[in-house]
Write a protein that holds these residues in place. Structure first.
Motif, mmCIF file in Angstrom:
data_model
loop_
_atom_site.group_PDB
_atom_site.id
_atom_site.type_symbol
_atom_site.label_atom_id
_atom_site.label_comp_id
_atom_site.label_asym_id
_atom_site.label_seq_id
_atom_site.Cartn_x
_atom_site.Cartn_y
_atom_site.Cartn_z
ATOM 1 N N VAL A 98 -10.031 -2.758 1.217
ATOM 2 C CA VAL A 98 -9.474 -3.168 -0.067
ATOM 3 C C VAL A 98 -10.648 -3.537 -0.967
ATOM 4 O O VAL A 98 -11.690 -4.003 -0.503
ATOM 5 C CB VAL A 98 -8.482 -4.342 0.066
ATOM 6 N N LYS B 15 -7.439 -3.098 -5.295
ATOM 7 C CA LYS B 15 -6.891 -1.769 -5.017
ATOM 8 C C LYS B 15 -7.117 -1.391 -3.557
ATOM 9 O O LYS B 15 -7.964 -1.955 -2.864
ATOM 10 C CB LYS B 15 -7.524 -0.724 -5.936
ATOM 11 N N TRP B 16 -6.338 -0.411 -3.103
ATOM 12 C CA TRP B 16 -6.415 0.035 -1.714
ATOM 13 C C TRP B 16 -7.401 1.194 -1.616
ATOM 14 O O TRP B 16 -7.444 2.067 -2.479
ATOM 15 C CB TRP B 16 -5.046 0.492 -1.206
ATOM 16 N N THR C 159 -11.900 -6.260 -8.080
ATOM 17 C CA THR C 159 -12.746 -6.301 -9.267
ATOM 18 C C THR C 159 -12.887 -7.751 -9.695
ATOM 19 O O THR C 159 -11.908 -8.396 -10.072
ATOM 20 C CB THR C 159 -12.142 -5.477 -10.412
ATOM 21 N N ALA D 156 0.819 -1.218 0.000
ATOM 22 C CA ALA D 156 0.000 0.000 0.000
ATOM 23 C C ALA D 156 0.849 1.264 0.000
ATOM 24 O O ALA D 156 0.359 2.343 -0.326
ATOM 25 C CB ALA D 156 -0.933 0.005 1.215
ATOM 26 N N GLU E 251 -17.218 -4.528 -8.292
ATOM 27 C CA GLU E 251 -16.163 -4.310 -7.313
ATOM 28 C C GLU E 251 -16.711 -4.581 -5.915
ATOM 29 O O GLU E 251 -17.708 -3.988 -5.504
ATOM 30 C CB GLU E 251 -15.641 -2.882 -7.395
ATOM 31 N N THR F 182 2.293 1.271 -4.284
ATOM 32 C CA THR F 182 1.456 1.157 -5.473
ATOM 33 C C THR F 182 -0.001 1.260 -5.071
ATOM 34 O O THR F 182 -0.343 1.140 -3.886
ATOM 35 C CB THR F 182 1.709 -0.175 -6.208
ATOM 36 N N ASN F 183 -0.873 1.481 -6.057
ATOM 37 C CA ASN F 183 -2.297 1.637 -5.773
ATOM 38 C C ASN F 183 -3.053 0.313 -5.742
ATOM 39 O O ASN F 183 -4.169 0.263 -5.234
ATOM 40 C CB ASN F 183 -2.942 2.555 -6.821
ATOM 41 N N GLN F 184 -2.448 -0.746 -6.314
ATOM 42 C CA GLN F 184 -3.162 -2.016 -6.375
ATOM 43 C C GLN F 184 -2.190 -3.157 -6.644
ATOM 44 O O GLN F 184 -1.024 -2.930 -7.002
ATOM 45 C CB GLN F 184 -4.228 -1.997 -7.477
ATOM 46 N N PRO G 158 -7.848 -7.679 -10.154
ATOM 47 C CA PRO G 158 -7.161 -6.525 -9.567
ATOM 48 C C PRO G 158 -7.744 -6.193 -8.194
ATOM 49 O O PRO G 158 -8.962 -6.259 -8.000
ATOM 50 C CB PRO G 158 -7.455 -5.387 -10.560
#
Length: 299
Positions: free
Chosen positions: A122, A111-112, A125, A93, A284, A96-98, A109
């Motif tokens: 979190v 993501k945070w 998808t 975290a 998501e 990177t974003n994911q 994927p």
């Protein structure tokens, strides 16, 4: 001798001992399939996730999921738990974003979600949703679930839905009826195996809670689990079903709050966003998690 880091994580909750517990083994590259199955059996949680190197240029990790009895292709709450470990224990975290996880069914994927720089959830998808009919009498399905035929909500069809694995979605009129369900687990398992269904998922819009859009309950004896407290995969499949069956307006983005696990005294909550796209909706599923145990397993 192998010393393997192992985590016990409660997913879809911000309170320990709530939500759905999952095992996470974030360094599984040296494990055999038999060792993975043995670890999952030893932990005896509904699912344990194992991470190791992916050969796909589009993925950060390969992830596999095992129940105490067998491998399954996808598990939502174990994905949330694994991503939480990567974000908090492996500093993903911060850089990177994911991350992108390669499952047996495809790329997922994750993501945070942060507030004021702090990780709060979190969001994964899921794979494109699809539905299918089931050739079973609704009265017989009600009997298998231990509910009355009159409890079924005939506004919506009983259907199979998939955003990674198949689930049987059963609309019920009230939360009270869902909480009273007493399924015939052996017979339900046999039916699910005939259709390659992982879980049977009961849902209602009659939640008795103004903060919830839907209330659900999930039975999965076909994969060796009587009941799963809070199921990311099944609720993602539910959101896809609602979109594909025209229950949700296909021209708008929808944010659904779903509650589950209350009947097992492990309440959990999922935020599900359904976004229309040209070919299929993007599903998501988001939630928080709590690490309750971390340690080392010696093989």
């Amino acid at each position: 001798m192998k010393n393997i880091p192992v985590y016990h994580v409660d997913a879809f909750t911000d309170q320990a001992f709530g939500g759905n517990p999952a095992g996470v083994v974030p360094e599984a590259s040296d494990l055999t399939e038999k060792e993975m199955q043995n670890i999952a059996s030893e932990l005896n949680l509904s699912e344990t996730a194992f991470l190791y190197h992916s050969d796909s240029p589009d993925a950060d990790y390969r992830i596999r999921y095992f129940t105490p009895a067998e491998e399954i292709d996808f598990c939502g709450h174990a994905t949330i738990a694994t991503a939480w470990i990567l974000a908090t224990k492996y500093a993903w975290a911060d850089r990177t974003n994911q991350v992108v996880l390669q499952t047996n069914g495809g790329l997922v994927p994750v993501k945070w979600v942060k507030e004021h720089g702090r990780l709060t959830a979190v969001s994964m998808t899921q794979l494109p949703p699809k539905t299918n009919d089931i050739v079973e009498d609704p009265t017989a399905i009600a009997s298998l679930l231990g509910i009355k035929p009159s409890d079924l909500d005939e506004q919506f069809p009983i259907k199979m839905s998939n955003t990674g694995v198949w689930h049987l979605l059963v609309p019920v009129k009230t939360r009270v009826a869902i909480d009273k369900a007493q399924p015939k687990l052996n017979e339900l398992a046999n039916m699910n195996k005939r259709y390659n269904i992982s879980t049977t998922h009961l849902f209602t819009f009659n939640t008795d809670d103004k903060n919830l859009d839907l209330y659900t309950r999930d039975f999965c004896p076909a994969i060796g689990i009587k009941e799963d407290p809070v199921t990311g995969a099944a609720n993602g499949a539910l959101a896809g079903y609602l979109y594909l069956e025209g229950v949700l307006d296909a021209t708008k983005t929808h944010a659904l709050m779903i509650g589950q696990g209350h009947a097992m005294n492990r309440p959990g909550f999922l935020s599900v966003t359904v976004t229309p796209q040209e070919d299929y909706p993007r599903i998501e599923v988001a939630g928080s998690a709590v690490i309750t145990i971390e340690g080392t397993m010696t093989l």
